[in-house]
Design a protein around this motif. Structure first.
Motif, short mmCIF file in Angstrom:
data_model
loop_
_atom_site.label_atom_id
_atom_site.label_comp_id
_atom_site.label_asym_id
_atom_site.label_seq_id
_atom_site.Cartn_x
_atom_site.Cartn_y
_atom_site.Cartn_z
N ASN B 96 -8.24 -2.82 -3.45
CA ASN B 96 -9.22 -2.43 -2.44
C ASN B 96 -8.56 -2.12 -1.11
OD1 ASN B 96 -8.54 -5.04 -2.12
ND2 ASN B 96 -10.61 -5.83 -1.88
N VAL B 97 -7.25 -1.89 -1.18
CA VAL B 97 -6.51 -1.51 0.02
C VAL B 97 -5.60 -0.32 -0.29
CG1 VAL B 97 -6.49 -3.82 1.01
CG2 VAL B 97 -4.65 -3.12 -0.52
N ASN B 98 -5.11 0.32 0.75
CA ASN B 98 -4.11 1.37 0.62
C ASN B 98 -2.77 0.85 1.10
OD1 ASN B 98 -6.17 3.32 -0.04
ND2 ASN B 98 -6.67 3.37 2.14
N ALA B 99 -1.69 1.29 0.45
CA ALA B 99 -0.35 1.00 0.95
C ALA B 99 0.24 2.31 1.44
CB ALA B 99 0.51 0.38 -0.14
N ILE B 100 0.46 2.40 2.74
CA ILE B 100 0.93 3.64 3.36
C ILE B 100 2.35 3.46 3.85
CG2 ILE B 100 0.44 5.39 5.11
CD1 ILE B 100 -1.94 5.04 3.35
N CYS B 101 3.23 4.36 3.45
CA CYS B 101 4.61 4.33 3.93
C CYS B 101 4.63 4.79 5.39
CB CYS B 101 5.46 5.24 3.06
SG CYS B 101 7.18 5.29 3.56
N THR B 102 5.18 3.96 6.27
CA THR B 102 5.21 4.32 7.69
C THR B 102 6.61 4.68 8.18
OG1 THR B 102 5.24 1.96 8.19
CG2 THR B 102 3.13 3.07 8.37
N LYS B 103 7.62 4.24 7.43
CA LYS B 103 8.98 4.72 7.70
C LYS B 103 9.64 4.94 6.36
CE LYS B 103 9.74 2.33 12.09
NZ LYS B 103 10.09 1.02 12.64
N ASP B 104 10.32 6.09 6.19
CA ASP B 104 10.92 6.47 4.91
C ASP B 104 11.40 5.25 4.14
OD1 ASP B 104 10.41 8.89 5.90
OD2 ASP B 104 12.44 9.68 5.77
N ALA B 105 10.97 5.15 2.88
CA ALA B 105 11.18 3.89 2.15
C ALA B 105 11.80 4.10 0.78
CB ALA B 105 9.86 3.15 2.01
N LEU B 106 12.45 3.04 0.34
CA LEU B 106 13.06 2.96 -0.96
C LEU B 106 12.37 1.81 -1.69
CD1 LEU B 106 15.47 4.78 -1.59
CD2 LEU B 106 16.97 2.82 -1.22
N ILE B 107 11.70 2.12 -2.79
CA ILE B 107 10.90 1.09 -3.46
C ILE B 107 11.41 0.86 -4.87
CG2 ILE B 107 8.57 0.34 -4.06
CD1 ILE B 107 8.61 0.95 -1.18
N LEU B 108 11.66 -0.39 -5.20
CA LEU B 108 12.02 -0.78 -6.56
C LEU B 108 10.74 -1.08 -7.32
CD1 LEU B 108 14.23 -1.75 -8.63
CD2 LEU B 108 13.93 -4.03 -7.63
N ILE B 109 10.60 -0.42 -8.46
CA ILE B 109 9.36 -0.59 -9.23
C ILE B 109 9.66 -1.21 -10.58
CG2 ILE B 109 7.37 0.61 -10.20
CD1 ILE B 109 7.69 2.72 -8.06
N LEU B 110 8.99 -2.32 -10.87
CA LEU B 110 9.21 -3.05 -12.12
C LEU B 110 7.97 -3.02 -12.99
CD1 LEU B 110 10.74 -6.24 -10.44
CD2 LEU B 110 11.98 -4.23 -11.27
N ASN B 111 8.17 -2.74 -14.24
CA ASN B 111 7.04 -2.69 -15.16
C ASN B 111 6.74 -4.10 -15.69
OD1 ASN B 111 5.13 -2.06 -17.08
ND2 ASN B 111 6.09 -0.08 -17.50
N TYR B 112 5.99 -4.83 -14.90
CA TYR B 112 5.75 -6.24 -15.23
C TYR B 112 4.95 -6.41 -16.50
CZ TYR B 112 4.06 -11.02 -14.77
OH TYR B 112 3.74 -12.32 -15.00
N GLU B 113 3.94 -5.59 -16.63
CA GLU B 113 3.03 -5.67 -17.77
C GLU B 113 3.81 -5.62 -19.09
OE1 GLU B 113 -1.35 -3.72 -18.26
OE2 GLU B 113 0.37 -2.39 -18.32
#
Lengths: 222, 222
Positions: B96-113
């Motif tokens: 129910n929220v948005n995640a907005i990048c505010t400074k150029d970002a590097l995101i690690l994404i893990l497939n937890y499921e």
DNA sequence: TCCTTTTTGTTGTAAAAACAACAGAAATGT
DNA sequence: ACATTTCTGTTGTTTTTACAACAAAAAGGA
């Protein structure tokens, strides 16, 4: 203790465990049950929390007295809820809230510190337990964000409509009962009680909703 | 991916793991790294979250647009923080929220499921991992309660003093830098920016504090 | 450097909320 | 059933806040 087994078994923190496992866990955690009366303080601001508190019965408010003397209700907790679970993981962090018993309560207290140090490897069910705690914290987290949404609205009207709409969604019905009385709701939404009552009347008059005491009927999509 | 190992190793979610364990975990989680630019939406309201997002670099705001069009900043996240971790545990819960990048970002994404289903028993480090997640959620929980405290104060002045006092305590110094610019701070405290600027000026004049841009000096005990 | 854009500060006015004081309703205890 | 206490609603007044419009300062780009 035995006579509460069935009740304890139903708490989310022991989800997915057999009677035998439960018994072992309770032993491992040096579990005790403590009774509190309405008005008692269960956790005081400044306390270091090393135990896990599970509400088996009754009602507990998580509150904060602002520096300037106003009461802030952070959340209202009931049967099966945990009190201040987040403080257990962050060792040596002082509680910055009070937990006040608002209806005579029965609290299961687990000595997490002792157990987690001793049986990290020994106790085969510790894994399930921490997974359960993770889920509980997740849920609490989502609820806190929801509360932030409620109180972040700009007017009393918007706060009320947002709160009631969220409650309605949780109950999957536009007819529902709220857990707060008027003063508590005002302290939860951080608004003046009389101004809130006035706004509720206006909303009723304008046909947005209907209510009697704690029973509400929401007549609009928000 | 390899070139980020040292950075990834330092994130709390992989705390207490060896290089070998880390490598196994990343494999098990089908880890990928994704770049986002300032302005990008990482998570949108309504999304079902099944992956774990770890910020390796950059800045991300957790925001909500109120029904009436105002922006609410829930939290500002940086390096090492997780995004919407609480939503992973509660399967099928919409964000129910948005995640907005505010400074150029590097995101690690893990497939937890995928992993949690497959390797619950197989992956011997899953235990440490979930313990880490529990700790992270605890901390986030405490921060959310702190935010509730900040915005629950009754006046703009009290909100500012409470917020600044909390920041000062976190920095263990009465001289500190805040992470928000004025508009963001206003959106975080749910107050009008210009009214807030005015109040800040008054506080400065009355000798409660001093500031220049994002650098603050708190001169009173609150 | 100068120009443009963004951020921050200031002021007056209109709107909203807090506060106080009280009236009526509901709940509680005897 | 009655008295007492607690809870809820109403109203007028004062205080606070939001809003709008603009000025000043800082940051960024050519």
């Amino acid at each position: 203790m035995q006579k509460y087994y069935q009740k304890i078994k139903k708490t989310p923190i022991f989800y997915d465990m057999t009677d035998f496992e439960l018994e072992k866990m309770l032993e491992c955690f040096k579990a005790v049950i403590k009774k509190y009366e309405a008005g008692d303080t269960i956790i005081r601001r400044g306390d270091i929390i090393t135990k896990i508190y599970v509400i088996l019965d009754g009602e507990v408010n998580i509150e904060k007295d602002s520096y300037w003397g106003r009461r802030i209700i952070i959340q209202k907790l009931h049967e099966n809820n945990n009190i201040a679970l987040s403080l257990v993981a962050s060792k040596n962090t002082e509680s910055n809230v009070n937990a006040i018993c608002t209806k005579d309560a029965l609290i299961l207290i687990l000595n997490y510190e002792k157990c987690s140090a001793m049986c990290q490897n020994a106790c085969i069910h510790h894994g399930a337990f921490i997974r359960n705690m993770f889920k509980i914290l997740s849920k609490e987290n989502i609820e806190l964000v929801e509360k932030i949404e409620n109180i972040s609205q700009k007017s009393i009207r918007d706060k009320l409509l947002t709160y009631l709409s969220n409650e309605s969604q949780k109950n999957k019905s536009n007819i529902f009962e709220i857990q707060f009385n008027r003063q508590e709701l005002a302290d939860y939404l951080n608004i003046d009680r009389s101004a809130m009552s006035f706004e509720l009347s206006k909303l009723k008059q304008e046909g947005y909703l209907d209510y009697k005491k704690n029973k509400f009927v929401l007549k609009v999509e928000v």
